[in-house]
Design a protein around this motif. Structure first.
Motif, PDB file in Angstrom:
ATOM      1  N   ALA A 231      29.931  46.560  34.701  1.00  0.00           N
ATOM      2  CA  ALA A 231      28.837  47.495  34.415  1.00  0.00           C
ATOM      3  C   ALA A 231      28.573  47.607  32.916  1.00  0.00           C
ATOM      4  O   ALA A 231      27.446  47.887  32.498  1.00  0.00           O
ATOM      5  CB  ALA A 231      29.174  48.874  34.990  1.00  0.00           C
ATOM      6  N   GLN A 232      29.607  47.369  32.114  1.00  0.00           N
ATOM      7  CA  GLN A 232      29.462  47.445  30.666  1.00  0.00           C
ATOM      8  C   GLN A 232      29.061  46.107  30.046  1.00  0.00           C
ATOM      9  O   GLN A 232      29.082  45.944  28.825  1.00  0.00           O
ATOM     10  CB  GLN A 232      30.767  47.961  30.062  1.00  0.00           C
ATOM     11  N   GLY A 233      28.692  45.141  30.905  1.00  0.00           N
ATOM     12  CA  GLY A 233      28.122  43.893  30.415  1.00  0.00           C
ATOM     13  C   GLY A 233      29.074  42.724  30.310  1.00  0.00           C
ATOM     14  O   GLY A 233      28.683  41.659  29.820  1.00  0.00           O
ATOM     15  N   MET A 234      30.323  42.851  30.779  1.00  0.00           N
ATOM     16  CA  MET A 234      31.302  41.767  30.668  1.00  0.00           C
ATOM     17  C   MET A 234      31.307  40.933  31.936  1.00  0.00           C
ATOM     18  O   MET A 234      31.586  41.438  33.020  1.00  0.00           O
ATOM     19  CB  MET A 234      32.701  42.338  30.433  1.00  0.00           C
ATOM     20  N   LEU A 235      31.037  39.627  31.802  1.00  0.00           N
ATOM     21  CA  LEU A 235      31.055  38.731  32.948  1.00  0.00           C
ATOM     22  C   LEU A 235      32.433  38.127  33.186  1.00  0.00           C
ATOM     23  O   LEU A 235      32.677  37.535  34.231  1.00  0.00           O
ATOM     24  CB  LEU A 235      30.027  37.608  32.758  1.00  0.00           C
ATOM     25  N   ASP A 236      33.325  38.234  32.228  1.00  0.00           N
ATOM     26  CA  ASP A 236      34.731  37.887  32.411  1.00  0.00           C
ATOM     27  C   ASP A 236      35.492  39.203  32.326  1.00  0.00           C
ATOM     28  O   ASP A 236      35.555  39.821  31.266  1.00  0.00           O
ATOM     29  CB  ASP A 236      35.189  36.918  31.326  1.00  0.00           C
ATOM     30  N   VAL A 237      36.062  39.644  33.444  1.00  0.00           N
ATOM     31  CA  VAL A 237      36.595  41.007  33.504  1.00  0.00           C
ATOM     32  C   VAL A 237      38.119  41.056  33.396  1.00  0.00           C
ATOM     33  O   VAL A 237      38.749  42.023  33.817  1.00  0.00           O
ATOM     34  CB  VAL A 237      36.128  41.720  34.797  1.00  0.00           C
ATOM     35  N   HIS A 238      38.715  40.004  32.819  1.00  0.00           N
ATOM     36  CA  HIS A 238      40.162  40.019  32.590  1.00  0.00           C
ATOM     37  C   HIS A 238      40.510  41.104  31.587  1.00  0.00           C
ATOM     38  O   HIS A 238      39.761  41.356  30.633  1.00  0.00           O
ATOM     39  CB  HIS A 238      40.629  38.653  32.068  1.00  0.00           C
ATOM     40  N   SER A 239      41.677  41.711  31.751  1.00  0.00           N
ATOM     41  CA  SER A 239      42.084  42.794  30.853  1.00  0.00           C
ATOM     42  C   SER A 239      42.216  42.315  29.416  1.00  0.00           C
ATOM     43  O   SER A 239      42.026  43.089  28.475  1.00  0.00           O
ATOM     44  CB  SER A 239      43.415  43.390  31.322  1.00  0.00           C
ATOM     45  N   LYS A 240      42.542  41.017  29.218  1.00  0.00           N
ATOM     46  CA  LYS A 240      42.703  40.503  27.854  1.00  0.00           C
ATOM     47  C   LYS A 240      41.372  40.380  27.126  1.00  0.00           C
ATOM     48  O   LYS A 240      41.342  40.229  25.914  1.00  0.00           O
ATOM     49  CB  LYS A 240      43.394  39.137  27.887  1.00  0.00           C
ATOM     50  N   ARG A 241      40.282  40.389  27.866  1.00  0.00           N
ATOM     51  CA  ARG A 241      38.973  40.252  27.219  1.00  0.00           C
ATOM     52  C   ARG A 241      38.434  41.603  26.746  1.00  0.00           C
ATOM     53  O   ARG A 241      37.315  41.704  26.285  1.00  0.00           O
ATOM     54  CB  ARG A 241      37.961  39.626  28.185  1.00  0.00           C
ATOM     55  N   GLY A 242      39.224  42.649  26.886  1.00  0.00           N
ATOM     56  CA  GLY A 242      38.776  43.967  26.461  1.00  0.00           C
ATOM     57  C   GLY A 242      38.949  44.978  27.563  1.00  0.00           C
ATOM     58  O   GLY A 242      38.792  44.674  28.737  1.00  0.00           O
ATOM     59  N   LEU A 243      39.311  46.182  27.213  1.00  0.00           N
ATOM     60  CA  LEU A 243      39.503  47.241  28.195  1.00  0.00           C
ATOM     61  C   LEU A 243      38.184  47.923  28.527  1.00  0.00           C
ATOM     62  O   LEU A 243      37.248  47.928  27.723  1.00  0.00           O
ATOM     63  CB  LEU A 243      40.491  48.277  27.639  1.00  0.00           C
ATOM     64  N   ALA A 244      38.123  48.472  29.720  1.00  0.00           N
ATOM     65  CA  ALA A 244      36.949  49.271  30.072  1.00  0.00           C
ATOM     66  C   ALA A 244      36.861  50.455  29.117  1.00  0.00           C
ATOM     67  O   ALA A 244      37.863  51.081  28.777  1.00  0.00           O
ATOM     68  CB  ALA A 244      37.060  49.750  31.516  1.00  0.00           C
ATOM     69  N   ASP A 245      35.657  50.747  28.685  1.00  0.00           N
ATOM     70  CA  ASP A 245      35.418  51.764  27.656  1.00  0.00           C
ATOM     71  C   ASP A 245      35.236  53.127  28.324  1.00  0.00           C
ATOM     72  O   ASP A 245      34.216  53.387  28.967  1.00  0.00           O
ATOM     73  CB  ASP A 245      34.173  51.369  26.865  1.00  0.00           C
ATOM     74  N   LEU A 246      36.232  54.012  28.160  1.00  0.00           N
ATOM     75  CA  LEU A 246      36.148  55.334  28.786  1.00  0.00           C
ATOM     76  C   LEU A 246      35.064  56.187  28.152  1.00  0.00           C
ATOM     77  O   LEU A 246      34.453  57.029  28.825  1.00  0.00           O
ATOM     78  CB  LEU A 246      37.502  56.029  28.707  1.00  0.00           C
TER      79      LEU A 246
END
Length: 373
Positions: A267-282
């Protein structure tokens, strides 16, 4: 995604594909069949021109055959076939037959349409076949007719940790590789398995597939739509990898199913949703909650939540349908990657127990907004 992968793997040791090992073992076995002697080292030419050399792990000669084996080294990649013994048994074939391939113990057989090989063929992919043929040509001295049987020690057990069963490859692993080299953490084999899963579904005539980020969401989506196993694509973190392939290999209806954190990242625009690619932004999730009508107090508590699951728990306790809003935003990210009026896209958001917390209706992916569920 490719840049991140390159940065991760540049200091890691590369390895060799099962196809490279099979080609090297075949060359050594063929040489022993012709000359009676196995080489101390055997080298092969990779598609990119490199010539790695390998030591033999096993050598065996008998009446009308020679057999060689090489232990696969996948480098620093967490490959399920790392350490596997890849073996080739070479025999002379009937005149005019050329090089023929046979699946030995531990190598699978293709049983479904849609794969690079037709049903009934040993699962030795086209590039490894070319590498094996080239390797044999370097030592055959004009002889052209050989039967090559590739086998893998414990290959049937190893295959249980792959997607071969779902793809209709039975009896063992596949002999794979397009470059001959394993790049650590490139996830190339996973991406290719996603593509092959789509190919199999299309060949079976299915009009609906479901790509899931994990086992819980996959089972929940399967139950939600009563889908066959062939319709299930083990997408993992590679949402973009699946969607980009669907652009040129379309299926009329596509479901993307995932857990709270990964669907929030989508939903935040990431097409690669691995945790290493960035955490979900609270903080961003709190903003979404505000747009969905959350009170100022709830927005603050979501922003300060420990995890995405905690944030959804807070929203649920307040009666806020945060899952539907996340599903709608995730749909927009995925639809932008597809953008095809003939592919209808749906998003399903599940919690860790497989409970549906948010969804969209199937909506043509060239629309600007999804239809509300």
């Amino acid at each position: 995604m490719e840049a991140a992968i390159e940065e991760e793997s540049k200091n890691l040791r590369r390895g060799w594909t099962t196809g490279t090992c099979a080609a090297a073992a075949s060359k050594a076995a063929c040489l022993a069949l012709i000359t009676g002697e196995f080489p101390a080292l055997v080298d092969v030419t990779l598609p990119g021109g490199q010539r790695p050399a390998f030591a033999l792990a096993i050598e065996e000669k008998g009446s009308g055959f020679a057999k060689a084996g090489i232990v696969k080294d996948a480098g620093d990649d967490p490959d399920v076939t790392h350490g596997a013994l890849i073996m080739s048994t070479v025999r002379r074939g009937p005149p005019g037959t050329g090089i023929t391939f046979k699946a030995g113990p531990g190598v699978g057989t293709v049983t479904r349409l849609g794969l690079p090989l037709p049903p009934g063929e040993p699962s030795i992919n086209p590039v490894p076949r070319k590498m094996i043929a080239q390797a044999i040509s370097e030592v055959c001295h004009g002889e052209e007719d050989f039967e090559v049987e590739i086998s893998v020690a414990d290959g049937e057990k190893i295959a249980e940790r792959t997607l071969n069963g779902r793809l209709g490859i039975l009896g063992g692993i596949s002999i794979l590789g397009t470059t001959g080299i394993v790049i650590p953490f490139s996830c190339a084999s996973w991406i290719h398995s996603i593509w092959r899963g789509i190919d199999v579904a299309r060949a079976a005539g299915l009009d609906h597939i479901s790509g899931a980020t994990g086992n819980t969401s996959e089972k929940a989506a399967q139950a939600h739509h009563v889908l066959s196993e062939i319709a299930l694509i083990d997408m993992g973190d590679f949402v973009g990898g699946m969607l980009k392939y669907l652009r040129s290999h379309p299926v009329p209806k596509v479901t993307i199913a995932g857990g709270l954190a990964k669907m929030t990242k989508l939903a935040q625009g990431m097409l690669d949703v691995h945790s290493k690619r960035g955490l979900a932004d609270l903080e961003a999730l709190a903003k979404v909650a505000a747009e969905a009508g959350a009170s100022a107090d709830l927005v603050a508590r979501i922003a300060a939540a420990n995890t995405v699951s905690h944030a959804f728990q807070l929203a649920g306790e307040s009666g806020l349908a945060l899952g539907d809003r996340i599903a709608a935003l995730a749909w927009k990210t995925a639809a932008k990657a597809l953008h095809d009026p003939d592919i209808a896209l749906e998003i399903l958001v599940f919690d860790r127990q497989g409970q549906l917390l948010g969804r969209t209706e199937f909506t043509p992916s060239d629309h600007s907004e999804p239809l509300s569920a």
